[in-house]
Motif scaffolding. Structure first.
Motif: not given
Ligand code: UD1
Length: 416
Positions: A32-33, A62-65, A71-76
């Protein structure tokens, strides 16, 4: 500290669902990174190590939701490229952030893992690989400090087969400039699962599952959706527990193709095994036969199943030799098994187990993750009560183990 109390002697019977694989989940979360877009993962197991990895990634930005069962991971918005000592010391797999961070951000500071119970476990191969890809690496104050403008593809030969080493460099190569070839790479199914996820993110990888993996770097990776593969070690652990107790169980949502050597050994021990789709049924009638085991990289017998087979051999008919070739100190469960009445001699990396008719319950201490699983199996077959101390090791890698065993008829409870 929490303990488990087991009243042994009950054959396991029934059906159990196998969880997502810890050793696939951890590297895939780190993938995810590699992108500013969202990575959606399903079948992520509810484990202590997965929680630790999520915290580490969140600390980095990283935003985890949660979104339905994913489960979502956003490395923005990743703004911190450091993996601190407290996290790496409890979970070695934290080293898996190193490759992705250097590849995408050109910099990473990751604590050296230090010693762990099953051996010294250095990370020199991860470091050498990144250096070959052009990273400038310094070891400062116990941290690996890596910098690179953009990693360059390289030909990298592993002197020792390393699972996380292969995974780290595969992720680094995915965003590098040019072609990276990993030789003598790990062939573990979890490496293939990571490669599948990376391909879904737009990476160009071939040869995963063989000892030569080729990665052609791309400028950017995108978000993707991926389902984590089933845990072959959890599957194997339940099968051995059923065989040792003379039970009959069916595993659901697993895969037999990733368990070949384990199923062969269980058949040799006298179990009847039937595979249908994603289920594996095992039935053991009578006392198991002792089976020799020698650990080696995949597709040979997994080191993560060595301790469980040792427990089976303790009560089997005959004697067996158990040889550990991957880690230098992975027989710590032997002393504890002896407390239950097991007859085991150890010389270097070889144990000779002479099967006894019965083990007797006692208080024992878990020393690492798979050693804990071995003690649970021994407790399930021992006469009377076995109390296992320090079971936090077990929670790192087995999802709801006592609930699953209870459903299979075991008399097991957690003492808080
Ligand atoms: C992974 C698994 C672990 C399993 C192990 C072996 C994860 C998260 N963990 O651990 O459950 O027991 O594979 O199948 O997937 N080595 C070096 N230098 C290095 C790296 C490794 O000398 O830079 C040595 C180790 O000390 C060990 C051997 O190589 O003796 C194999 O270790 P490795 O495959 O790297 O284990 P992990 O990836 O840490």
């Amino acid at each position: 500290m929490q303990k488990l109390a087991i009243q042994g002697g009950i054959p396991l019977r029934g059906e159990v669902r196998i969880s997502g694989a810890k050793n696939a989940a951890l590297p895939i979360m780190c993938a995810g990174l590699l992108t500013a877009e969202t990575l959606r993962l399903s079948n992520l197991p509810d484990l202590h190590d997965v929680g630790t990895m999520r915290k580490l990634l969140q600390q980095m930005g990283v935003a985890a939701g949660y979104a339905s069962n994913e489960i979502t991971f956003n490395g923005g918005n990743v703004a911190n490229w450091e993996a601190p000592y407290d996290m790496v010391k409890t979970m070695r797999a934290a080293i898996l952030v190193l490759g992705p961070l250097v590849a995408r951000f050109g910099e990473a500071r990751v604590s050296l893992p230090g010693g762990c119970a099953i051996g010294s476990r250095p990370v020199d191969l991860h470091i050498k690989g990144l250096q070959a890809m052009g990273a400038d690496i310094r070891i400062e104050h116990g941290y690996i400090h890596a910098k690179a403008r953009r990693l360059k593809g390289a030909r990298i030969f592993f002197d020792i087969v390393s699972v996380t080493g292969t995974e780290n460099l595969m992720m680094a190569g995915a965003l590098a400039d040019g072609v990276t070839v990993l030789e003598n790479a790990a062939r573990e199914p979890e490496v293939v699962d990571l490669a599948n996820c990376l391909r879904a993110m737009g990476a160009k990888i071939s040869g995963d599952g063989t000892d030569t993996v080729t990665i052609t770097g791309v400028e950017k990776l995108n978000g993707a959706t991926h389902r984590i593969m089933p845990d072959r070690i959890e599957s194997g652990t339940f099968l051995v527990a059923a065989a040792a107790t003379g039970g009959s169980i069916t595993l659901r949502e697993t895969r037999a193709d990733i368990l070949e050597t384990v199923l062969e050994k269980l058949t040799e021990a006298g179990a009847q095994i039937k595979v249908a789709g994603d289920t594996i049924h095992l039935e053991m009638k009578g006392r198991p036969k002792a089976v020799n085991v020698r650990t080696a990289p995949h597709p040979a017998f997994p080191t993560d199943m060595q301790a469980q087979f040792m427990a089976l051999n303790c009560i089997a008919a005959g004697s067996a030799m158990v040889v550990e070739t991957i880690f230098e100190n992975r027989f710590m469960h032997v002393q504890e098994l002896r407390r239950l009445g097991a007859q085991i001699d150890v010389e270097g990396n070889t144990s000779v187990v002479r099967g006894v008719e019965h083990l007797e319950g006692a208080t024992v201490m878990a020393t690492d993750l798979r050693a804990s699983a071995c003690l649970v199996i021994a407790g399930l077959v021992a006469q009377g009560e076995t109390v296992i101390d320090r079971i936090y090791h077990l929670d790192r890698g087995y999802e709801h183990i006592e609930a699953k065993l209870e459903k299979l008829g075991a008399n097991i409870r957690r003492l808080k």
